[in-house]
Every structure is written in C-alpha cells, then in structure tokens.
Motif scaffolding. Structure first.
Motif, PDB file in Angstrom:
ATOM      1  N   LYS A 105       0.481  -1.067  -0.289  1.00  0.00           N
ATOM      2  CA  LYS A 105       0.160   0.312   0.073  1.00  0.00           C
ATOM      3  C   LYS A 105       0.605   1.404   0.375  1.00  0.00           C
ATOM      4  CE  LYS A 105      -3.669  -2.169  -0.228  1.00  0.00           C
ATOM      5  NZ  LYS A 105      -4.938  -1.281  -1.158  1.00  0.00           N
ATOM      6  N   ALA A 106       0.342   2.164  -0.433  1.00  0.00           N
ATOM      7  CA  ALA A 106       1.408   3.536  -0.517  1.00  0.00           C
ATOM      8  C   ALA A 106       1.734   4.409   0.690  1.00  0.00           C
ATOM      9  CB  ALA A 106       0.353   4.311  -1.292  1.00  0.00           C
ATOM     10  N   THR A 107       0.582   4.414   1.508  1.00  0.00           N
ATOM     11  CA  THR A 107       0.023   4.831   3.132  1.00  0.00           C
ATOM     12  C   THR A 107       0.234   3.862   3.857  1.00  0.00           C
ATOM     13  OG1 THR A 107      -2.027   5.232   2.790  1.00  0.00           O
ATOM     14  CG2 THR A 107      -1.081   6.768   1.525  1.00  0.00           C
ATOM     15  N   TRP A 108       0.650   3.915   5.502  1.00  0.00           N
ATOM     16  CA  TRP A 108       0.124   3.800   6.521  1.00  0.00           C
ATOM     17  C   TRP A 108      -1.446   3.006   6.614  1.00  0.00           C
ATOM     18  CZ3 TRP A 108      -2.820   4.588  11.244  1.00  0.00           C
ATOM     19  CH2 TRP A 108      -2.487   4.151  12.640  1.00  0.00           C
ATOM     20  N   GLY A 109      -2.446   4.341   6.538  1.00  0.00           N
ATOM     21  CA  GLY A 109      -3.672   4.398   6.411  1.00  0.00           C
ATOM     22  C   GLY A 109      -4.682   3.038   5.775  1.00  0.00           C
ATOM     23  N   GLY A 148      -6.606   8.754   3.806  1.00  0.00           N
ATOM     24  CA  GLY A 148      -6.063   8.961   4.726  1.00  0.00           C
ATOM     25  C   GLY A 148      -6.036  10.274   6.078  1.00  0.00           C
ATOM     26  N   ASP A 149      -6.762   9.660   7.127  1.00  0.00           N
ATOM     27  CA  ASP A 149      -7.515  11.093   7.738  1.00  0.00           C
ATOM     28  C   ASP A 149      -6.520  10.908   8.798  1.00  0.00           C
ATOM     29  OD1 ASP A 149      -9.385  11.635   6.010  1.00  0.00           O
ATOM     30  OD2 ASP A 149     -10.684  10.425   7.383  1.00  0.00           O
ATOM     31  N   PHE A 150      -5.996   9.604   9.364  1.00  0.00           N
ATOM     32  CA  PHE A 150      -4.738   9.781  10.389  1.00  0.00           C
ATOM     33  C   PHE A 150      -3.061   9.370   9.859  1.00  0.00           C
ATOM     34  CE2 PHE A 150      -9.061   7.990  11.658  1.00  0.00           C
ATOM     35  CZ  PHE A 150      -9.403   8.431  12.350  1.00  0.00           C
ATOM     36  N   ASP A 151      -2.836   9.606   8.648  1.00  0.00           N
ATOM     37  CA  ASP A 151      -2.139  10.067   8.367  1.00  0.00           C
ATOM     38  C   ASP A 151      -0.627  10.137   8.903  1.00  0.00           C
ATOM     39  OD1 ASP A 151      -1.186   7.561   6.825  1.00  0.00           O
ATOM     40  OD2 ASP A 151      -2.352   8.364   5.270  1.00  0.00           O
ATOM     41  N   VAL A 152       0.281  10.105   9.147  1.00  0.00           N
ATOM     42  CA  VAL A 152       1.389  11.382   9.795  1.00  0.00           C
ATOM     43  C   VAL A 152       2.608  11.346   9.450  1.00  0.00           C
ATOM     44  CG1 VAL A 152      -0.443  12.488  11.604  1.00  0.00           C
ATOM     45  CG2 VAL A 152       1.043  10.519  12.107  1.00  0.00           C
ATOM     46  N   ALA A 153       3.511  12.037   9.709  1.00  0.00           N
ATOM     47  CA  ALA A 153       4.391  11.477   9.596  1.00  0.00           C
ATOM     48  C   ALA A 153       5.641  10.464  10.540  1.00  0.00           C
ATOM     49  CB  ALA A 153       5.289  13.361   9.806  1.00  0.00           C
ATOM     50  N   GLN A 154       6.412   9.989  10.279  1.00  0.00           N
ATOM     51  CA  GLN A 154       7.161   9.077  11.448  1.00  0.00           C
ATOM     52  C   GLN A 154       7.709  10.122  12.192  1.00  0.00           C
ATOM     53  OE1 GLN A 154       6.885   5.967  11.424  1.00  0.00           O
ATOM     54  NE2 GLN A 154       6.375   5.265   9.508  1.00  0.00           N
ATOM     55  N   PRO A 155       7.954   9.291  13.217  1.00  0.00           N
ATOM     56  CA  PRO A 155       9.284  10.216  14.216  1.00  0.00           C
ATOM     57  C   PRO A 155      10.752  10.986  13.559  1.00  0.00           C
ATOM     58  CG  PRO A 155       8.320   8.583  15.464  1.00  0.00           C
ATOM     59  CD  PRO A 155       7.871   7.960  14.302  1.00  0.00           C
ATOM     60  N   GLN A 156      11.203  12.115  13.851  1.00  0.00           N
ATOM     61  CA  GLN A 156      12.145  12.597  12.935  1.00  0.00           C
ATOM     62  C   GLN A 156      13.313  11.361  12.894  1.00  0.00           C
ATOM     63  OE1 GLN A 156      14.604  15.293  15.215  1.00  0.00           O
ATOM     64  NE2 GLN A 156      13.291  17.374  14.641  1.00  0.00           N
ATOM     65  N   LEU A 157      13.491  11.020  14.090  1.00  0.00           N
ATOM     66  CA  LEU A 157      15.066   9.840  13.337  1.00  0.00           C
ATOM     67  C   LEU A 157      14.636   9.215  12.288  1.00  0.00           C
ATOM     68  CD1 LEU A 157      17.060   8.969  16.395  1.00  0.00           C
ATOM     69  CD2 LEU A 157      17.294  10.641  15.118  1.00  0.00           C
ATOM     70  N   VAL A 158      13.433   8.269  11.928  1.00  0.00           N
ATOM     71  CA  VAL A 158      13.205   7.674  11.110  1.00  0.00           C
ATOM     72  C   VAL A 158      13.454   8.699   9.295  1.00  0.00           C
ATOM     73  CG1 VAL A 158      11.247   6.439   9.856  1.00  0.00           C
ATOM     74  CG2 VAL A 158      11.944   6.334  12.357  1.00  0.00           C
ATOM     75  N   ARG A 159      12.587  10.310   9.429  1.00  0.00           N
ATOM     76  CA  ARG A 159      12.843  10.134   8.515  1.00  0.00           C
ATOM     77  C   ARG A 159      13.768  11.304   8.107  1.00  0.00           C
ATOM     78  NH1 ARG A 159       9.908  14.979  10.159  1.00  0.00           N
ATOM     79  NH2 ARG A 159       9.671  14.973  12.134  1.00  0.00           N
ATOM     80  N   GLY A 160      14.807  11.694   9.147  1.00  0.00           N
ATOM     81  CA  GLY A 160      15.920  12.305   8.853  1.00  0.00           C
ATOM     82  C   GLY A 160      16.818  10.800   8.211  1.00  0.00           C
TER      83      GLY A 160
END
Length: 265
Positions: A105-109, A148-160
């Motif tokens: 899937k393209a998104t977590w949701g 996608g109502d609950f899709d949010v970014a991963q924590p900072q270290l994951v994104r970094g």
C-alpha cells in the motif's frame, strides 16, 4: 556459555529473521534484541535475558534506543524482515505481512485499514463473534484510514534517515520488553517484525501497562520527536493488537476493540 531459552512456534525461521533484522540497529544505539543462538524449522534457541528492576533511567534509555531501532527503516508498509522464510503472515494470529513490494500500500492508513482492521473484522464476522453493527463500525473506520485521515509523519529520526516506513517490533506488549539493566535499558523478545509506523509500537506498549511508561515516551520523544497529536492516536494504534486478541481469545477483547474503533469513526 550464554544461557539460553528454547521455544517452538508457527515459524521459528521467520521469528529468527525478525530478531536479527531488529538487532541490526543495536550497533547504532538501537534496542537490545535477544540473540539468536540456533534455529531450525521446529525450534528457536535464543539468549536468555536476565531481568533487572524497572527504573525511570532504564525506561528513558529504552525509549531512546527504540527510536534508533525504528530509524533503521523498512522497505514498504507490511514488509517482512530481511531473510524472511515463511508464509505471508506472522505469529499464532496469522497477522498478515506484505511479502511482495508490488502489492504494498502507498500509505500507512491504507495498510492498517486492509491488513489489520478489515482483516480481523472479517475474521470476527465470519466466526460469528461480531454482528452487522460492529462490522459496519470497523468498515467506517477502515474507510477513514484508507482516506488518509490519520496519516502523519514518522518520528524525526526515521524521517531524518530517509525512511517513510519504520522498522517495528510489531508485538511490543509489556511481556516482550524486559528491563535488563544494560545501557539501552531493556531488551526485546518475540517480535512480529515488519515495516510499520513507529507510533504503533509505542501504543502497543501501553495496552497492558508498562513500568515507567511515561519515561519511555519521554526518552523516545527527546531522541526522536513524535508528530503533533501522537497521544490522541494511541487508541487507534492500540486497536491492531486488541482486535487481534479479540480474534484469538474473544472475551472482553471484543468489546474493548469496538470501543477503541468507535473513538475514531
């Protein structure tokens, strides 16, 4: 000689792959993972973890270490660990994995809707455990997730680290997190490792309670800040393990699962 613990299960080779995959992050400050000593198609022998008294300092150290484990990343939503050998599911619950990137899937949701909420709601309905009203409740929640109502970014270290998907333990309830008095505070056992959202591991840890849980969260958020509003999403991420328990064990988990879903429809 290292003390060990021997266990059997539906897929010892797959569990060993999960342990080794999670352990890859330990050299970069990730959580301690029970070492695989020997594995076959019938049995898994792992390092025995000596327990230590829980402490606020240990909890904070574990939170920070878990953030670094998550930051090791995964290839796609629901992917199995590297070296996976086995079916497209994990654990006694046969929780789905997505073994083929082409089916990811393209998104977590979207992943959570199809492979956690829809999947276990379908099983509950097929077994006659829930009726039409609860089935519609889960379907409404799945639609919101898919949208996608609950899709949010991963924590900072994951994104970094450049990852959209975190490397998660997948079954991180309190019995699988053992305070050990070592530098990273606690050790992990019995994973259902896959590519997921870091918030799911953190929420799962709260389902049955955990000593110094707020310190775990504080250590994590200090090392790798979480997306705004993460506490309001805890129940949503708890739902995956609770609805799975409803399928496995029935009882009070059935109502608890529906109550969690109702908070987010």
């Amino acid at each position: 000689m290292t003390d060990s613990f021997v266990k059997s299960g539906p897929n010892p080779l797959g569990e060993a792959a999960g342990l080794r995959w999670l352990a890859e992050a330990h050299s970069d400050g990730g959580a301690r993972i029970a070492e695989v000593i020997d594995v076959s198609e019938q049995r898994l022998e792992i390092e025995h973890i000596d327990s230590a008294p829980p402490s606020a300092a240990g909890a904070r150290a574990f939170g920070a270490a878990l953030a670094r484990t998550h930051a090791a990343g995964a290839s796609w939503w629901g992917c199995p660990p590297d070296g996976w050998s086995g079916p497209a599911w994990v654990g006694n619950s046969q929780t789905p994995l997505v073994v083929d990137r082409d089916h990811a899937k393209a998104t977590w949701g979207q992943f959570y809707a199809q492979h956690r909420i829809d999947e276990f709601a379908r099983r509950l309905r097929a077994d006659g455990v829930i009726g039409a009203d609860d089935a519609r409740l889960y379907a409404r929640l799945a639609a919101r997730l898919d949208n996608g109502d609950f899709d949010v970014a991963q924590p900072q270290l994951v994104r970094g680290a450049g990852h959209a998907v975190a490397r998660v333990h997948g079954d991180m309830w309190s019995g699988n997190v053992l305070y050990d008095g070592a530098s990273t505070g606690a050790a992990l056992i019995d994973p259902m490792a896959h590519g997921g959202h870091a918030e799911t591991d953190l929420a799962t840890l709260s389902v049955f309670g955990f000593p110094y849980l707020d310190d775990v969260y504080a250590g994590y958020d200090e090392a790798s800040p979480l997306a705004d509003g993460w506490r309001e999403r805890v129940g949503l991420h708890q739902l995956g393990i609770v609805i799975m328990h409803a399928h496995l064990f029935g009882g009070s988990y059935i109502g608890a699962s529906a109550r969690l879903a109702d908070q987010y429809v």
